[in-house]
Scaffold this active site. Sequence first.
Site, mmCIF file in Angstrom:
data_model
loop_
_atom_site.group_PDB
_atom_site.id
_atom_site.type_symbol
_atom_site.label_atom_id
_atom_site.label_comp_id
_atom_site.label_asym_id
_atom_site.label_seq_id
_atom_site.Cartn_x
_atom_site.Cartn_y
_atom_site.Cartn_z
ATOM 1 N N CYS B 37 30.348 55.319 49.126
ATOM 2 C CA CYS B 37 29.868 55.120 47.760
ATOM 3 C C CYS B 37 29.057 56.316 47.273
ATOM 4 C CB CYS B 37 29.081 53.819 47.631
ATOM 5 S SG CYS B 37 28.005 53.459 48.989
ATOM 6 N N CYS B 107 24.248 48.486 51.575
ATOM 7 C CA CYS B 107 23.041 49.166 51.092
ATOM 8 C C CYS B 107 21.849 48.817 51.975
ATOM 9 C CB CYS B 107 22.728 48.761 49.653
ATOM 10 S SG CYS B 107 24.015 49.192 48.482
#
Lengths: 195, 138
Positions: B37, B107
Amino acid sequence: MPSPSKDYFEFFGLQRRLVVDAEVLQRRFYELSRQWHPDRFGRRPVEEQNEALEATSVLNDGYRTLRDPMKRAMYVLAQEGFPIGEQRSKNVPPELLEEVFELNMMLEEIRSGDESQRHELESAGKHFLEMRAEIDGHLEGLFQRYDAAAPESESAKQALQEIRNALNKRRYIENLVRDVDRALNAELKPEQREL
Amino acid sequence: MAYSDKVLDHYNHPRNVGSMDKSDPNVGTGMVGAPECGDVMKLQVKVNPETGVIEDAKFKTFGCGSAIASSSLATEWLRGKTVDEALQIKNTDIVNELSLPPVKIHCSVLAEDAIKAAISDYKGKTGAGKTAETAAAV
């Protein structure tokens, strides 16, 4: 008719290569599209109709994947056990993270400035595009190296590892290019950024 | 997709953004990234060498809101903890606190990796806990 393969290269009747002739690929796509067109299976048994539907879906996904050199490389990487989506930091060279971090800091500093920074932002954008072009050139060479190596050989694995590193870097540079574009066009306010 | 108020709060008002002197022997720095990402996260801890307590924690993250919120929360939790307590922080704690959706779990993994990397860097500097360091290395 034999059951269609789910492997994109096999499905298209191509050798597993990272360098693919775009014209050959397109020709095969049209041929296979005709061959598996649902209209031709209208009067066939349901199993064959379903098979044709599935083949069409593999055909479209495969074409989208194989015609894009980067997607094609990621597909081969995943098949060969180097998935791009499941890495943790240990797979990413620390120098790359440092470099990307610094580039992001630079970009943020420029972006937080006023309109007078526009010129700097533009040259940063140009710099990132040059970096991307350089990576693409590097990847070209690596693709050829992989194709020339014997399948499963050490040198093939080595090339894949380097390809993954280069693709990682490319992804980061892509984001920087996008951020510069957004800043220049001011299309998106920060709060609209994808969370 | 709806985001939890806590993610939005950390995203809009990130805590402890900044940087400390990397060369300070009491400062441990962790730099981690998620290429898929395009995120890159730097997390630093400043440890009191006498007590082993983390006195300060800073972060700077370039990435999505969930990555920023995860690292911001991590620095809040790190302050006042001992180094060993800090190593107990799990990504699932962050997921629960921030109500992260499944697609954003990576994350929180990144934040946990950053904590471990920072502490590993600190331990490497002090020469203490060499074995723990190897175990914690990400």
